[in-house]
Motif scaffolding. Structure first.
Motif, PDB file in Angstrom:
ATOM      1  N   LEU A 126       0.825  -1.204   0.000  1.00  0.00           N
ATOM      2  CA  LEU A 126       0.000   0.000   0.000  1.00  0.00           C
ATOM      3  C   LEU A 126       0.864   1.262   0.000  1.00  0.00           C
ATOM      4  CD1 LEU A 126      -2.895   0.807   0.005  1.00  0.00           C
ATOM      5  CD2 LEU A 126      -2.961   0.621   2.487  1.00  0.00           C
ATOM      6  N   ILE A 127       1.939   1.238   0.765  1.00  0.00           N
ATOM      7  CA  ILE A 127       2.842   2.395   0.795  1.00  0.00           C
ATOM      8  C   ILE A 127       3.394   2.663  -0.601  1.00  0.00           C
ATOM      9  CG2 ILE A 127       5.042   3.283   1.658  1.00  0.00           C
ATOM     10  CD1 ILE A 127       4.488   1.623   4.240  1.00  0.00           C
ATOM     11  N   ILE A 128       3.817   1.603  -1.263  1.00  0.00           N
ATOM     12  CA  ILE A 128       4.395   1.759  -2.603  1.00  0.00           C
ATOM     13  C   ILE A 128       3.376   2.361  -3.569  1.00  0.00           C
ATOM     14  CG2 ILE A 128       5.285   0.502  -4.604  1.00  0.00           C
ATOM     15  CD1 ILE A 128       6.538  -1.493  -2.571  1.00  0.00           C
ATOM     16  N   ARG A 129       2.151   1.832  -3.508  1.00  0.00           N
ATOM     17  CA  ARG A 129       1.119   2.305  -4.434  1.00  0.00           C
ATOM     18  C   ARG A 129       0.709   3.743  -4.119  1.00  0.00           C
ATOM     19  NH1 ARG A 129      -1.146  -2.054  -7.073  1.00  0.00           N
ATOM     20  NH2 ARG A 129      -0.336  -4.039  -6.358  1.00  0.00           N
ATOM     21  N   LEU A 130       0.554   4.019  -2.830  1.00  0.00           N
ATOM     22  CA  LEU A 130       0.166   5.388  -2.460  1.00  0.00           C
ATOM     23  C   LEU A 130       1.272   6.368  -2.812  1.00  0.00           C
ATOM     24  CD1 LEU A 130      -1.565   4.693   0.963  1.00  0.00           C
ATOM     25  CD2 LEU A 130      -2.660   5.525  -1.104  1.00  0.00           C
ATOM     26  N   HIS A 131       2.509   5.946  -2.626  1.00  0.00           N
ATOM     27  CA  HIS A 131       3.620   6.842  -2.966  1.00  0.00           C
ATOM     28  C   HIS A 131       3.653   7.111  -4.462  1.00  0.00           C
ATOM     29  CE1 HIS A 131       7.782   8.160  -3.713  1.00  0.00           C
ATOM     30  NE2 HIS A 131       7.644   8.760  -2.544  1.00  0.00           N
ATOM     31  N   LYS A 132       3.302   6.103  -5.250  1.00  0.00           N
ATOM     32  CA  LYS A 132       3.269   6.275  -6.694  1.00  0.00           C
ATOM     33  C   LYS A 132       2.234   7.337  -7.077  1.00  0.00           C
ATOM     34  CE  LYS A 132       2.030   2.944  -9.816  1.00  0.00           C
ATOM     35  NZ  LYS A 132       2.099   1.551 -10.290  1.00  0.00           N
ATOM     36  N   PHE A 161     -11.878   6.158   8.119  1.00  0.00           N
ATOM     37  CA  PHE A 161     -10.461   5.792   8.113  1.00  0.00           C
ATOM     38  C   PHE A 161     -10.242   4.299   8.339  1.00  0.00           C
ATOM     39  CE2 PHE A 161      -7.256   9.223   8.157  1.00  0.00           C
ATOM     40  CZ  PHE A 161      -8.090  10.180   7.623  1.00  0.00           C
ATOM     41  N   ASP A 162     -11.326   3.604   8.685  1.00  0.00           N
ATOM     42  CA  ASP A 162     -11.138   2.184   8.982  1.00  0.00           C
ATOM     43  C   ASP A 162     -11.423   1.305   7.773  1.00  0.00           C
ATOM     44  OD1 ASP A 162     -13.760   2.750   8.862  1.00  0.00           O
ATOM     45  OD2 ASP A 162     -14.341   1.655  10.656  1.00  0.00           O
ATOM     46  N   MET A 163     -11.304   1.905   6.583  1.00  0.00           N
ATOM     47  CA  MET A 163     -11.550   1.099   5.390  1.00  0.00           C
ATOM     48  C   MET A 163     -10.545  -0.047   5.330  1.00  0.00           C
ATOM     49  SD  MET A 163      -9.896   3.136   2.244  1.00  0.00           S
ATOM     50  CE  MET A 163     -10.805   4.612   2.376  1.00  0.00           C
ATOM     51  N   GLU A 164     -10.999  -1.145   4.760  1.00  0.00           N
ATOM     52  CA  GLU A 164     -10.117  -2.297   4.680  1.00  0.00           C
ATOM     53  C   GLU A 164      -8.960  -2.012   3.747  1.00  0.00           C
ATOM     54  OE1 GLU A 164     -11.764  -6.172   3.920  1.00  0.00           O
ATOM     55  OE2 GLU A 164     -13.718  -5.325   4.387  1.00  0.00           O
ATOM     56  N   LEU A 165      -7.802  -2.484   4.140  1.00  0.00           N
ATOM     57  CA  LEU A 165      -6.637  -2.315   3.284  1.00  0.00           C
ATOM     58  C   LEU A 165      -6.888  -2.979   1.936  1.00  0.00           C
ATOM     59  CD1 LEU A 165      -3.594  -2.980   5.602  1.00  0.00           C
ATOM     60  CD2 LEU A 165      -4.510  -0.814   4.824  1.00  0.00           C
ATOM     61  N   LYS A 166      -7.588  -4.107   1.976  1.00  0.00           N
ATOM     62  CA  LYS A 166      -7.796  -4.842   0.729  1.00  0.00           C
ATOM     63  C   LYS A 166      -8.625  -4.024  -0.255  1.00  0.00           C
ATOM     64  CE  LYS A 166      -9.147  -9.288  -1.110  1.00  0.00           C
ATOM     65  NZ  LYS A 166      -9.750  -8.635  -2.258  1.00  0.00           N
ATOM     66  N   SER A 167      -9.643  -3.333   0.275  1.00  0.00           N
ATOM     67  CA  SER A 167     -10.481  -2.541  -0.615  1.00  0.00           C
ATOM     68  C   SER A 167      -9.669  -1.458  -1.296  1.00  0.00           C
ATOM     69  CB  SER A 167     -11.608  -1.892   0.187  1.00  0.00           C
ATOM     70  OG  SER A 167     -12.357  -2.863   0.821  1.00  0.00           O
ATOM     71  N   LEU A 168      -8.818  -0.826  -0.509  1.00  0.00           N
ATOM     72  CA  LEU A 168      -7.986   0.233  -1.071  1.00  0.00           C
ATOM     73  C   LEU A 168      -7.006  -0.356  -2.077  1.00  0.00           C
ATOM     74  CD1 LEU A 168      -7.271   3.142  -1.155  1.00  0.00           C
ATOM     75  CD2 LEU A 168      -5.915   2.876   0.903  1.00  0.00           C
ATOM     76  N   ALA A 169      -6.431  -1.497  -1.716  1.00  0.00           N
ATOM     77  CA  ALA A 169      -5.487  -2.151  -2.622  1.00  0.00           C
ATOM     78  C   ALA A 169      -6.175  -2.512  -3.934  1.00  0.00           C
ATOM     79  CB  ALA A 169      -4.908  -3.389  -1.967  1.00  0.00           C
TER      80      ALA A 169
END
Length: 257
Positions: free
Chosen positions: A77-83, A239-247
């Motif tokens: 997630l960090i990599i994608r958000l940083h992109k 803010f409690d969205m699932e990491l998977k959903s964001l991914a």
DNA sequence: AATCCCCCCAACCGCAGCTCA
DNA sequence: CTGAGCTGCGGTTGGGGGGAT
């Protein structure tokens, strides 16, 4: 003239915090709450500057902080958000519960940057992004709406969102001669339509979202980034969205880059 | 065992943006 | 409107831990 320094350099402890200083700071914040950092050291009896207290609390002493052991999901997630966002560490950290901007920044600078640079060369050899089937557009519309549209705005059921997307694709295909991919256009059209479907006619965030598009296609990646950043920085989003959903959403982005 | 060197990460610094008088 | 004060952010630094020699 110039500004006054944040605190006098004399009679101020610097460098690593001691266990006793940590204890005092924790006890003070427990009793009085966060904030008013400038006056905090004096009131708490700490020989530290306010900035230093704030940083120590936010990056180390806060009870909800996770430290170390960044998981594969978080790393991804960090990599994608940083992109998408660049060095917006606080924004990135805001999407990783329990992580601080400082920790993510350090993790990026010491480890991820090198890792990503390594990947960069490999990616050049990848085939061009594949076309999206209508069914995928439908799925993406549902996912994106699930992730990004606040509950009070989701007046339509996910299935309905999917139908809307499919319909938009079908309509746009029949009379499309533009170089813009109608399917992606339809996808965004549905999302924007949904966001506006809360019935409000007052100028607000949904109008702000439209503004940068102008006569341009909503397919522009720059525009999408702007939009994404706007969503990201919106304090009303859960803010409690699932990491998977964001991914999942970010995976959609990947296919178009 | 002693020294050197590298790297990690906590902490610092300067600046920008916001608030408020 | 303006400027002082405060907070938050991102870049940078340097102490110290640990591996290499």
């Amino acid at each position: 003239m110039g500004r006054k320094p944040c605190c006098s350099k004399e009679d101020i402890n610097r460098g690593a915090w001691t266990a006793e200083e940590d204890r005092i700071l924790k006890a003070y914040i427990k009793a009085n709450g966060e904030g008013r950092w400038r006056s905090l050291p004096k009131k708490a009896g700490l020989k530290r500057c306010g900035k230093s207290c704030r940083l120590r609390w936010l990056n180390y002493l806060r009870p909800d902080i996770k430290r170390g052991n960044i998981t594969c999901e978080e790393e991804d997630l960090i990599i994608r958000l940083h992109k998408l966002l660049g060095n917006k560490w606080s924004l990135i950290a805001g999407r990783l519960p329990g992580r601080t901007d400082n920790e993510i920044k350090n993790y990026w600078n010491t480890y991820l940057k090198k890792k990503v640079q390594g990947q960069h060369q490999a990616k050049r050899c990848q085939p061009a992004a594949k076309e999206l089937a209508p069914e995928l557009v439908r799925t993406k519309a549902i996912r994106c709406a699930t992730v990004f549209i606040p509950p009070q705005h989701t007046t339509k059921e996910p299935a309905m969102i999917g139908e809307l997307a499919t319909e938009k694709v079908a309509n746009s295909r029949s009379n499309d001669h533009s170089p813009i991919d109608p399917r992606e256009d339809a996808w965004w059209d549905v999302l924007v339509g949904l966001d506006k479907s809360n019935g409000s006619t007052a100028p607000g965030r949904d109008l702000d979202l439209m503004r940068p598009w102008g006569s341009e296609s909503p397919c522009s990646h720059y525009t999408r980034r702007e939009m994404f950043e706007d969503w990201m920085s919106d304090a009303t989003l859960p803010f409690d969205m699932e990491l998977k959903s964001l991914a999942d959403f970010l995976n959609c982005e990947d296919e178009w880059l």
